[in-house]
Design a protein around this motif. Sequence first.
Motif, short mmCIF file in Angstrom:
data_model
loop_
_atom_site.label_atom_id
_atom_site.label_comp_id
_atom_site.label_asym_id
_atom_site.label_seq_id
_atom_site.Cartn_x
_atom_site.Cartn_y
_atom_site.Cartn_z
N ARG A 107 0.92 -1.20 -0.03
CA ARG A 107 0.03 0.13 -0.03
C ARG A 107 0.96 1.28 0.04
O ARG A 107 2.13 1.04 0.14
N SER A 108 0.33 2.25 -0.13
CA SER A 108 0.94 3.73 -0.20
C SER A 108 0.65 4.62 1.08
O SER A 108 -0.46 4.60 1.69
N SER A 109 1.75 5.17 1.64
CA SER A 109 1.55 6.12 2.81
C SER A 109 1.81 7.50 2.00
O SER A 109 2.58 7.59 1.03
N TYR A 110 1.51 8.62 2.93
CA TYR A 110 1.57 9.85 2.12
C TYR A 110 2.14 10.90 3.19
O TYR A 110 1.56 10.90 4.46
N HIS A 111 3.36 11.36 2.95
CA HIS A 111 4.19 12.32 3.84
C HIS A 111 4.27 13.52 3.37
O HIS A 111 4.44 13.81 2.07
N LEU A 112 4.32 14.44 4.28
CA LEU A 112 4.44 15.94 3.66
C LEU A 112 5.99 16.25 3.22
O LEU A 112 6.81 15.63 3.63
N THR A 113 6.00 16.99 2.01
CA THR A 113 7.40 17.29 1.63
C THR A 113 7.86 18.53 2.30
O THR A 113 7.15 19.20 3.02
N GLU A 114 9.11 19.09 1.91
CA GLU A 114 9.46 20.38 2.16
C GLU A 114 8.20 21.41 1.80
O GLU A 114 7.89 22.27 2.68
N SER A 115 7.93 21.31 0.59
CA SER A 115 6.79 22.07 0.25
C SER A 115 5.44 22.18 1.02
O SER A 115 4.85 22.96 1.27
N GLY A 116 5.16 20.80 1.37
CA GLY A 116 3.99 20.46 2.27
C GLY A 116 4.24 21.10 3.63
O GLY A 116 3.33 21.79 4.06
N ARG A 117 5.33 20.94 4.27
CA ARG A 117 5.45 21.52 5.49
C ARG A 117 5.38 23.02 5.36
O ARG A 117 5.17 23.58 6.76
N GLY A 118 5.79 23.79 4.20
CA GLY A 118 5.72 25.13 4.22
C GLY A 118 4.33 25.51 4.24
O GLY A 118 3.94 26.86 4.70
N LEU A 119 3.29 24.46 4.15
CA LEU A 119 1.96 25.10 4.35
C LEU A 119 1.48 24.87 5.89
O LEU A 119 0.33 25.45 6.13
N ALA A 120 2.33 25.05 6.70
CA ALA A 120 2.26 25.26 8.17
C ALA A 120 1.77 26.45 8.37
O ALA A 120 0.95 26.51 9.39
N LEU A 121 2.24 27.69 7.91
CA LEU A 121 2.03 28.89 8.15
C LEU A 121 0.53 29.16 7.62
O LEU A 121 -0.38 29.89 8.12
#
Length: 167
Positions: A88-102
């Motif tokens: 199966r697949s899991s999904y993890h935040l990339t650097e770009s995704g972590r940038g959406l924390a703001l």
Amino acid sequence: MVTTKQAEPREPASQSEARCQIVRTLDIIGEKWSLLIIRDAFRGRTRFSEFRESLGAPSDILSARLTKLVDAGVLEKRAYREPGSRERSSYHLTESGRGLALVVGSLVQWGDTYNPYSGGKTSVLVDAVDQRPLSVAFVDDEGHPVATDEAVFVPGPAAREPWEPLR
């Protein structure tokens, strides 16, 4: 002071590419469920079943949103296999995704301030090390806070015409 790595500017892919940063961002995260998937990823969810259970999104829509977020580089898809099960697949935040924390933090903060839930806060922004409460704010290039009503949007170098900031 929080610093974020910025992507290199690029030439427009076509005449139809939006100049506006907000339009380009909403093209990726603006569909229903997308920001909620990202919120859940910040909460540690990584598996399709976890997102589906948390959000109650229809499987076909959830699959489409996850694919779009992976294609946009917000999430990274990783294979995993539990004993006796298929891959199966899991999904993890990339650097770009972590940038959406703001972005997510700003939405949480706005909701708590201007549209609070009567049952209390469902998310709280805290420092990961010592659990001190945090808030999202504008800061200048030296890290000094700037009041929201003192921050204005002005034309950037790609603006089509001069415009006046709202005051």
